[in-house]
Design a protein around this motif. Structure first.
Motif, short mmCIF file in Angstrom:
data_model
loop_
_atom_site.label_atom_id
_atom_site.label_comp_id
_atom_site.label_asym_id
_atom_site.label_seq_id
_atom_site.Cartn_x
_atom_site.Cartn_y
_atom_site.Cartn_z
N ALA A 11 6.03 3.49 36.75
CA ALA A 11 5.70 2.65 35.49
C ALA A 11 6.60 2.47 34.27
O ALA A 11 6.32 4.20 34.00
N ALA A 12 7.16 1.73 32.84
CA ALA A 12 7.24 1.84 31.73
C ALA A 12 6.33 2.15 30.78
O ALA A 12 5.12 2.26 31.01
N ALA A 13 7.05 3.26 29.60
CA ALA A 13 5.55 3.40 28.51
C ALA A 13 4.52 2.69 28.72
O ALA A 13 5.15 0.95 28.03
N GLY A 14 3.59 2.73 28.65
CA GLY A 14 2.61 1.32 28.04
C GLY A 14 1.55 1.18 28.98
O GLY A 14 0.88 0.08 28.68
N THR A 15 2.18 1.29 30.84
CA THR A 15 2.17 0.08 31.71
C THR A 15 0.69 -0.15 31.85
O THR A 15 -0.19 -0.85 32.29
N ILE A 16 0.62 1.32 32.25
CA ILE A 16 -0.42 1.63 33.43
C ILE A 16 -1.64 2.59 32.52
O ILE A 16 -3.02 1.96 32.82
N GLY A 17 -0.84 3.11 31.38
CA GLY A 17 -1.76 4.08 30.98
C GLY A 17 -3.43 4.54 31.66
O GLY A 17 -3.03 4.85 32.73
N THR A 18 -4.21 5.50 31.05
CA THR A 18 -5.02 6.24 31.20
C THR A 18 -6.21 5.39 32.10
O THR A 18 -6.85 4.60 31.31
N GLN A 19 -6.36 5.60 33.67
CA GLN A 19 -7.59 5.25 34.19
C GLN A 19 -8.35 6.52 34.69
O GLN A 19 -7.63 6.92 35.59
N PRO A 20 -9.74 6.34 34.77
CA PRO A 20 -10.50 7.45 34.60
C PRO A 20 -10.70 7.06 36.52
O PRO A 20 -11.30 8.04 37.15
N ARG A 21 -10.42 5.95 36.99
CA ARG A 21 -11.44 5.74 38.13
C ARG A 21 -10.22 4.91 39.19
O ARG A 21 -9.27 4.47 38.53
N GLU A 22 -10.27 6.04 40.31
CA GLU A 22 -9.25 5.35 41.26
C GLU A 22 -9.40 3.65 41.33
O GLU A 22 -8.16 2.69 41.37
N ASP A 23 -10.08 3.48 41.46
CA ASP A 23 -10.41 1.82 41.74
C ASP A 23 -9.77 0.93 40.35
O ASP A 23 -8.99 0.11 40.47
N GLN A 24 -9.80 1.71 38.97
CA GLN A 24 -9.53 1.21 38.07
C GLN A 24 -7.77 1.51 37.94
O GLN A 24 -6.49 0.20 37.78
N LEU A 25 -7.49 2.43 38.49
CA LEU A 25 -5.81 2.45 38.40
C LEU A 25 -5.33 1.74 39.44
O LEU A 25 -4.31 0.56 39.62
N ARG A 26 -5.92 1.77 40.92
CA ARG A 26 -5.82 0.96 41.65
C ARG A 26 -5.10 -1.10 41.00
O ARG A 26 -4.22 -2.10 40.80
N ALA A 27 -6.01 -1.46 40.04
CA ALA A 27 -6.25 -2.75 39.41
C ALA A 27 -4.58 -2.70 38.22
O ALA A 27 -4.25 -3.04 38.40
N ALA A 28 -4.84 -2.14 37.83
CA ALA A 28 -3.37 -1.14 36.48
C ALA A 28 -2.12 -1.88 37.96
O ALA A 28 -1.12 -1.36 37.31
N LEU A 29 -1.80 -0.99 38.52
CA LEU A 29 -0.93 -0.54 39.59
C LEU A 29 -0.82 -2.11 39.98
O LEU A 29 0.70 -2.79 39.52
N ASP A 30 -1.35 -2.84 40.01
CA ASP A 30 -1.75 -4.53 41.15
C ASP A 30 -1.00 -4.89 39.81
O ASP A 30 -0.32 -6.37 39.76
N ARG A 31 -1.29 -4.94 38.39
CA ARG A 31 -1.40 -6.07 37.29
C ARG A 31 0.28 -5.93 37.00
O ARG A 31 1.12 -6.83 36.93
N ALA A 32 0.97 -4.51 37.29
CA ALA A 32 2.71 -3.81 36.92
C ALA A 32 3.25 -4.78 38.33
O ALA A 32 4.22 -5.10 37.90
N ALA A 33 2.90 -4.67 39.43
CA ALA A 33 3.45 -5.21 40.19
C ALA A 33 3.69 -6.21 40.51
O ALA A 33 5.06 -7.44 40.10
N ALA A 34 2.86 -6.93 39.70
CA ALA A 34 2.40 -8.56 39.42
C ALA A 34 3.62 -8.84 39.25
O ALA A 34 4.25 -10.24 38.85
#
Length: 304
Positions: A267-290
């Protein structure tokens, strides 16, 4: 039950190869250099894996179901890190006796890190990206912004794809990336990756398509590099290289041991960010995909 490939035999010599096959120098119990789980040369088929640096080499062992017997070129720094692990200075011992490197052995070119954060390395040009503009608004009046070199941050995690848990790496640059030689100030990271075979990800419920010629290099249970085809052919080169070998969780290693592939999301800079847990990482990926801001590819382990 050892496998010694012709490439490994050529490096270590017939005499040493024959001793290994006869069981004289076989380790018996070992930790697989790929998945880091225990193995035994007397009970299961085992591959010999020779990591070759510029001056030295290290012989390690892996389940034959994880990787085939092969020679893996690595940088001398990576090799020193592996030796530290092997000799007990790290927490995961493994049997891997040093052997002399052949005179012709050499490591592929890896870009040198430029003050990176942990597990981040400069983006090599021209295949992925080059430089970014300096932060806006701070250049002296009348002067152009000073270019800065972008680095890629890589996060590992296990993501649920359908009903399967899959090992994933999430790649995000620290700043917008422009095409080499371009005078623009937009972010072309995803476009550049698209030109290298990555595809848009719109649904994380399905794995991204394979990207032929790309692979992920694991050694001693740690992530070393993401490899891409060499522009002129020959051995793959590093697209991304860890500043130091990146530890991977037991869950991640178990998942890659089952699937023998890694899902790469970018993802481009600033899209995902630092996510401390895997569920939060997945949520950020879902948002980026959408938002249409995510690309991906699946890759085998190097040598498979």
């Amino acid at each position: 039950m050892l496998d010694v490939s012709n490439d490994v035999r050529a490096e270590i010599g017939d005499e040493e190869a024959d001793r290994l096959l006869a069981g004289d120098n076989a380790p018996g119990a070992y930790d697989c250099t790929s998945c880091r789980t225990p193995g035994n040369t007397e009970q299961e088929r085992t591959s010999t894996v020779l990591f070759v640096g510029q001056e030295t080499a290290v012989l390690a062992f892996a389940h034959a179901t994880c990787v085939p017997s092969q020679v893996v070129p690595v940088s001398e720094d990576q090799l020193r890190g592996a030796v530290r692990s092997i000799t007990g200075e790290d927490t995961a011992p493994s049997y891997a006796p040093p052997v002399p490197a052949a005179a012709h052995a050499s490591a592929p070119h890896f870009p040198a890190p430029a003050a990176p954060p942990a597990y981040a390395a400069p983006v090599p040009s021209p295949t992925a990206a080059s430089h970014t503009s300096a932060p806006s608004g701070h250049a002296p009046s009348g002067q152009a912004p000073v270019p800065q070199q972008a680095v890629l941050g890589v996060t590992s995690g296990v993501v649920l794809v359908g009903q399967e848990t899959c090992p994933a790496l999430v790649v995000e640059p620290t700043a917008p990336i422009i095409r080499p030689g371009s005078a623009g100030h937009g972010d072309e990271f995803l476009q550049l990756l698209g030109e290298q075979g990555f595809a848009p990800v719109v649904d994380l419920g399905r794995p991204p398509a394979p990207n032929p010629g790309w692979s992920v290099l694991l050694a001693m249970g740690r992530l070393h590099a993401v490899l891409m085809p060499a522009p002129g052919g020959g051995r793959p080169v590093a697209w991304w290289q860890a500043h130091s070998p990146m530890p991977l969780s037991e869950g991640w290693r178990s998942a890659v041991g089952r699937s023998q592939k890694v899902l790469i999301y970018a993802a481009a800079a600033g899209t995902i960010g630092t996510q401390p847990r895997e569920d939060q990482l997945r949520a950020a990926l879902d948002r980026a995909a959408a938002r249409g801001a995510l690309v991906g590819a699946s890759m085998p382990l190097a040598g498979t």
